[in-house]
Design a protein around this motif. Structure first.
Motif, PDB file in Angstrom:
ATOM      1  N   ILE A 261       0.840  -1.210   0.000  1.00 27.79           N
ATOM      2  CA  ILE A 261       0.000   0.000   0.000  1.00 27.79           C
ATOM      3  C   ILE A 261       0.868   1.251   0.000  1.00 27.79           C
ATOM      4  CG2 ILE A 261      -1.621   1.347   1.391  1.00 27.79           C
ATOM      5  CD1 ILE A 261      -2.799  -1.343   2.348  1.00 27.79           C
ATOM      6  N   LEU A 262       1.900   1.280   0.844  1.00 29.66           N
ATOM      7  CA  LEU A 262       2.795   2.440   0.882  1.00 29.66           C
ATOM      8  C   LEU A 262       3.570   2.602  -0.426  1.00 29.66           C
ATOM      9  CD1 LEU A 262       4.221   2.108   4.510  1.00 29.66           C
ATOM     10  CD2 LEU A 262       2.606   3.832   3.680  1.00 29.66           C
ATOM     11  N   ALA A 263       4.001   1.479  -1.003  1.00 28.06           N
ATOM     12  CA  ALA A 263       4.724   1.535  -2.277  1.00 28.06           C
ATOM     13  C   ALA A 263       3.835   2.054  -3.391  1.00 28.06           C
ATOM     14  CB  ALA A 263       5.260   0.150  -2.634  1.00 28.06           C
ATOM     15  N   ALA A 264       2.516   1.825  -3.278  1.00 34.72           N
ATOM     16  CA  ALA A 264       1.583   2.273  -4.310  1.00 34.72           C
ATOM     17  C   ALA A 264       1.106   3.701  -4.087  1.00 34.72           C
ATOM     18  CB  ALA A 264       0.377   1.330  -4.351  1.00 34.72           C
ATOM     19  N   LEU A 265       1.061   4.144  -2.840  1.00 38.33           N
ATOM     20  CA  LEU A 265       0.450   5.426  -2.511  1.00 38.33           C
ATOM     21  C   LEU A 265       1.184   6.598  -3.155  1.00 38.33           C
ATOM     22  CD1 LEU A 265      -1.921   6.450  -0.876  1.00 38.33           C
ATOM     23  CD2 LEU A 265      -0.436   6.560   1.137  1.00 38.33           C
ATOM     24  N   TYR A 266       2.498   6.597  -3.041  1.00 38.94           N
ATOM     25  CA  TYR A 266       3.299   7.699  -3.602  1.00 38.94           C
ATOM     26  C   TYR A 266       3.130   7.822  -5.117  1.00 38.94           C
ATOM     27  CZ  TYR A 266       7.939   8.959  -5.613  1.00 38.94           C
ATOM     28  OH  TYR A 266       8.962   9.415  -6.387  1.00 38.94           O
ATOM     29  N   PRO A 267       3.330   6.765  -5.919  1.00 44.13           N
ATOM     30  CA  PRO A 267       3.113   6.933  -7.354  1.00 44.13           C
ATOM     31  C   PRO A 267       1.655   7.158  -7.742  1.00 44.13           C
ATOM     32  CG  PRO A 267       3.697   4.649  -6.852  1.00 44.13           C
ATOM     33  CD  PRO A 267       3.901   5.440  -5.610  1.00 44.13           C
ATOM     34  N   ALA A 268       0.697   6.703  -6.911  1.00 41.93           N
ATOM     35  CA  ALA A 268      -0.720   6.948  -7.217  1.00 41.93           C
ATOM     36  C   ALA A 268      -1.041   8.432  -7.121  1.00 41.93           C
ATOM     37  CB  ALA A 268      -1.606   6.155  -6.262  1.00 41.93           C
ATOM     38  N   VAL A 269      -0.609   9.078  -6.038  1.00 44.27           N
ATOM     39  CA  VAL A 269      -0.827  10.522  -5.893  1.00 44.27           C
ATOM     40  C   VAL A 269      -0.043  11.278  -6.961  1.00 44.27           C
ATOM     41  CG1 VAL A 269      -0.536  12.494  -4.339  1.00 44.27           C
ATOM     42  CG2 VAL A 269      -1.289  10.291  -3.431  1.00 44.27           C
ATOM     43  N   TRP A 270       1.174  10.860  -7.202  1.00 48.25           N
ATOM     44  CA  TRP A 270       2.017  11.433  -8.257  1.00 48.25           C
ATOM     45  C   TRP A 270       1.299  11.344  -9.604  1.00 48.25           C
ATOM     46  CZ3 TRP A 270       7.444   8.762  -9.160  1.00 48.25           C
ATOM     47  CH2 TRP A 270       8.045   9.240 -10.327  1.00 48.25           C
ATOM     48  N   TRP A 313       3.891   7.463   7.639  1.00 48.45           N
ATOM     49  CA  TRP A 313       4.508   7.186   6.341  1.00 48.45           C
ATOM     50  C   TRP A 313       3.507   7.387   5.205  1.00 48.45           C
ATOM     51  CZ3 TRP A 313       7.294   2.499   8.794  1.00 48.45           C
ATOM     52  CH2 TRP A 313       8.626   2.846   9.099  1.00 48.45           C
ATOM     53  N   ALA A 314       2.251   7.017   5.442  1.00 46.42           N
ATOM     54  CA  ALA A 314       1.228   7.199   4.404  1.00 46.42           C
ATOM     55  C   ALA A 314       1.032   8.682   4.098  1.00 46.42           C
ATOM     56  CB  ALA A 314      -0.086   6.562   4.850  1.00 46.42           C
ATOM     57  N   ALA A 315       0.968   9.513   5.140  1.00 49.14           N
ATOM     58  CA  ALA A 315       0.805  10.958   4.942  1.00 49.14           C
ATOM     59  C   ALA A 315       2.002  11.548   4.199  1.00 49.14           C
ATOM     60  CB  ALA A 315       0.611  11.652   6.290  1.00 49.14           C
ATOM     61  N   ALA A 316       3.210  11.110   4.575  1.00 54.31           N
ATOM     62  CA  ALA A 316       4.415  11.605   3.913  1.00 54.31           C
ATOM     63  C   ALA A 316       4.483  11.144   2.460  1.00 54.31           C
ATOM     64  CB  ALA A 316       5.655  11.138   4.673  1.00 54.31           C
ATOM     65  N   ALA A 317       4.029   9.913   2.184  1.00 53.30           N
ATOM     66  CA  ALA A 317       4.011   9.410   0.819  1.00 53.30           C
ATOM     67  C   ALA A 317       3.063  10.226  -0.054  1.00 53.30           C
ATOM     68  CB  ALA A 317       3.610   7.937   0.808  1.00 53.30           C
ATOM     69  N   VAL A 318       1.923  10.622   0.517  1.00 56.49           N
ATOM     70  CA  VAL A 318       0.982  11.487  -0.210  1.00 56.49           C
ATOM     71  C   VAL A 318       1.654  12.824  -0.535  1.00 56.49           C
ATOM     72  CG1 VAL A 318      -1.165  12.808  -0.007  1.00 56.49           C
ATOM     73  CG2 VAL A 318      -1.101  10.410   0.697  1.00 56.49           C
ATOM     74  N   LEU A 319       2.327  13.410   0.447  1.00 52.77           N
ATOM     75  CA  LEU A 319       3.004  14.693   0.240  1.00 52.77           C
ATOM     76  C   LEU A 319       4.106  14.568  -0.812  1.00 52.77           C
ATOM     77  CD1 LEU A 319       3.065  17.626   1.277  1.00 52.77           C
ATOM     78  CD2 LEU A 319       4.811  16.906   2.914  1.00 52.77           C
ATOM     79  N   LEU A 320       4.857  13.474  -0.774  1.00 57.25           N
ATOM     80  CA  LEU A 320       5.894  13.248  -1.777  1.00 57.25           C
ATOM     81  C   LEU A 320       5.285  13.128  -3.174  1.00 57.25           C
ATOM     82  CD1 LEU A 320       8.929  12.768  -2.275  1.00 57.25           C
ATOM     83  CD2 LEU A 320       8.525  10.325  -1.879  1.00 57.25           C
ATOM     84  N   GLY A 321       4.142  12.452  -3.263  1.00 56.33           N
ATOM     85  CA  GLY A 321       3.456  12.333  -4.539  1.00 56.33           C
ATOM     86  C   GLY A 321       2.983  13.678  -5.065  1.00 56.33           C
ATOM     87  N   VAL A 322       2.479  14.549  -4.169  1.00 60.48           N
ATOM     88  CA  VAL A 322       2.035  15.883  -4.578  1.00 60.48           C
ATOM     89  C   VAL A 322       3.210  16.686  -5.136  1.00 60.48           C
ATOM     90  CG1 VAL A 322       1.166  18.099  -3.709  1.00 60.48           C
ATOM     91  CG2 VAL A 322       0.065  15.971  -3.001  1.00 60.48           C
ATOM     92  N   GLY A 323       4.331  16.684  -4.421  1.00 68.58           N
ATOM     93  CA  GLY A 323       5.505  17.422  -4.890  1.00 68.58           C
ATOM     94  C   GLY A 323       6.007  16.923  -6.222  1.00 68.58           C
ATOM     95  N   THR A 324       6.035  15.614  -6.392  1.00 69.59           N
ATOM     96  CA  THR A 324       6.509  15.044  -7.657  1.00 69.59           C
ATOM     97  C   THR A 324       5.548  15.366  -8.791  1.00 69.59           C
ATOM     98  OG1 THR A 324       7.460  13.239  -6.353  1.00 69.59           O
ATOM     99  CG2 THR A 324       7.400  12.942  -8.727  1.00 69.59           C
ATOM    100  N   ALA A 325       4.239  15.359  -8.506  1.00 65.63           N
ATOM    101  CA  ALA A 325       3.249  15.706  -9.532  1.00 65.63           C
ATOM    102  C   ALA A 325       3.405  17.149 -10.000  1.00 65.63           C
ATOM    103  CB  ALA A 325       1.842  15.482  -8.988  1.00 65.63           C
TER     104      ALA A 325
END
Length: 416
Positions: A261-270, A313-325
């Motif tokens: 789930i964590l591995a998917a969350l970052y690229p999903a938000v991205w 970690w889930a919240a940080a992964a979302v934030l990382l995805g937003v920045g990358t997007a």
């Protein structure tokens, strides 16, 4: 023949679907391969574990460059089909690999596949979209690819938890390769003529040698070179996330399913975020989104280095995805803004060479720091580098979107 997404909607939509399959080929490794390295091949050193990311990054970076030059010389479609032919053995080799050396060799093939197919779908969408909606075009392209990375990472995590690390997760990749090859060979049409049509509308003829294109994109032209360094640092982050995040998450005893789930969350938000940030860059301009996006990524990486439980970690992964997007489609759009249609495919290839070289730099840097000082220190080091990259963009890059640039010029002219 006309330029524009609406005028070429059928082919454009098809290329979006093809790039989703390209992303899926990458996503099949995101959750499973780091765990395979630890549990099946019993690797302990982080630097050695990340050899597959290094092999992928070096190969993809070099192939990106050749994808651009070959697309100008032979056409886009032959390069795309060649990339899918190389993809077919990748999941089979991951299933059968008897040693870690086989996995590293397989990632050389995956790097070639990704360099040829992803670069070509980017170039083809820029060809079709024309000059006015490049941000939207790149947002749709990158969103399709990275949503597919996320969905596949999640799906392979589920398959691995239920059926084991091999072979079930990689059968998904095999189906992607077969479908991508079929669509590219029999349905996708050549788009080089659209680039020639756009070039004919330019009053100034601009033809550069390969060496000149490399020099302008890498060092000399401020916007192109700023984009290239930011792209490299962005994928340095992704190499860290790909290779070490699953191991970091596993240190607290998280299950394979939760790591998935964590591995998917970052690229999903991205991926999904690019549906917003791509068009936004057509309205607001490129530079501000790139600068802010790099700083948001740095903040997210610092949060990941500090956190010690799933929710944080889930919240940080979302934030990382937003920045990358904010960064990813905007960088590609800025390359399309500045590069002349006559050498734009080569400029995209050079940019993607530097950008995907970040995988290799990230693998070496993160692996060495993690081996010497630990996983969390490696994440902190990358966070600092990311913040510095954003400052370079803020200082050196100029606004590249024509409408936004004109608005800025009028503001300066009206200033007392």
């Amino acid at each position: 023949m006309r330029l524009g997404i609406r005028a070429n909607l059928a082919q454009f939509s098809l290329l979006v679907a093809v790039n989703a399959l390209v992303g899926g080929m990458l996503g099949q490794e995101r959750t499973v391969l780091p765990l395979l390295a630890e549990h099946t091949f019993h690797l302990t050193g982080y630097t050695f574990l990340l050899t597959y990311v290094l092999a992928f990054g070096l190969t993809k970076a070099a192939t990106n460059y050749f994808a651009g030059t070959w697309s100008d010389r032979f056409g886009r479609k032959p390069v795309l089909v060649a990339g899918w032919l190389i993809a077919v053995p990748v999941p089979l080799l991951l299933i059968w690999a008897p040693s870690w050396g086989w996995v590293v060799a397989t990632n050389v093939l995956l790097g070639v596949n990704q360099g040829l197919t992803w670069s070509t779908t980017v170039i083809m969408k820029i060809d079709l979209a024309g000059p006015h909606r490049r941000g939207l075009a790149m947002g749709l392209n990158e969103a399709a690819g990275y949503v597919a990375v996320a969905v596949t990472a999640l799906a392979t995590g589920y398959l691995a938890a239920r059926y084991g690390l091999r072979p079930a997760p990689f059968l998904l990749g095999l189906s992607y390769a077969a479908l991508g090859l079929g669509l590219s060979a029999f349905v996708v049409r050549e788009t080089r003529g659209h680039a020639q049509l756009e070039a004919a509308g330019h009053h100034v003829r601009s033809e550069l040698t390969n060496r000149q294109v490399f020099s302008q994109t890498s060092l000399r032209e401020p916007a192109l070179s700023s984009a290239s360094q930011a792209g490299m640092v962005n994928n340095l982050n992704d190499g860290l996330a790909w290779g070490l995040f699953p191991i970091l998450f596993a240190t607290t005893g998280l299950s394979v399913a939760r790591i998935g789930i964590l591995a998917a969350l970052y690229p999903a938000v991205w991926g999904l975020g690019q549906l917003v940030t791509g068009p936004l860059s057509d309205r607001w301009g490129r530079k501000g989104l790139i600068t802010a996006g790099m700083l948001v990524q740095a903040l997210a990486l610092g949060a990941i280095a500090t956190a010690d439980r799933f929710s944080l970690w889930a919240a940080a992964a979302v934030l990382l995805g937003v920045g990358t997007a904010m960064v990813y489609p905007t960088l590609l759009a800025s390359i399309g803004d500045v590069a002349h249609p006559a050498w734009r495919a080569r400029a995209v290839g050079v940019y993607r060479l530097w950008r995907d070289g970040g995988f290799a730099v990230g693998a070496i840097l993160a692996g060495l720091v993690a081996d010497i000082w630990g996983l969390r220190t490696a994440v902190w080091v990358v966070a600092v580098i990311t913040a510095l990259s954003g400052l370079v963009v803020a200082v050196r890059m100029y606004e590249t979107h024509p409408a936004a640039s004109r608005r800025t010029s009028k503001l300066h002219e009206g200033a007392p």
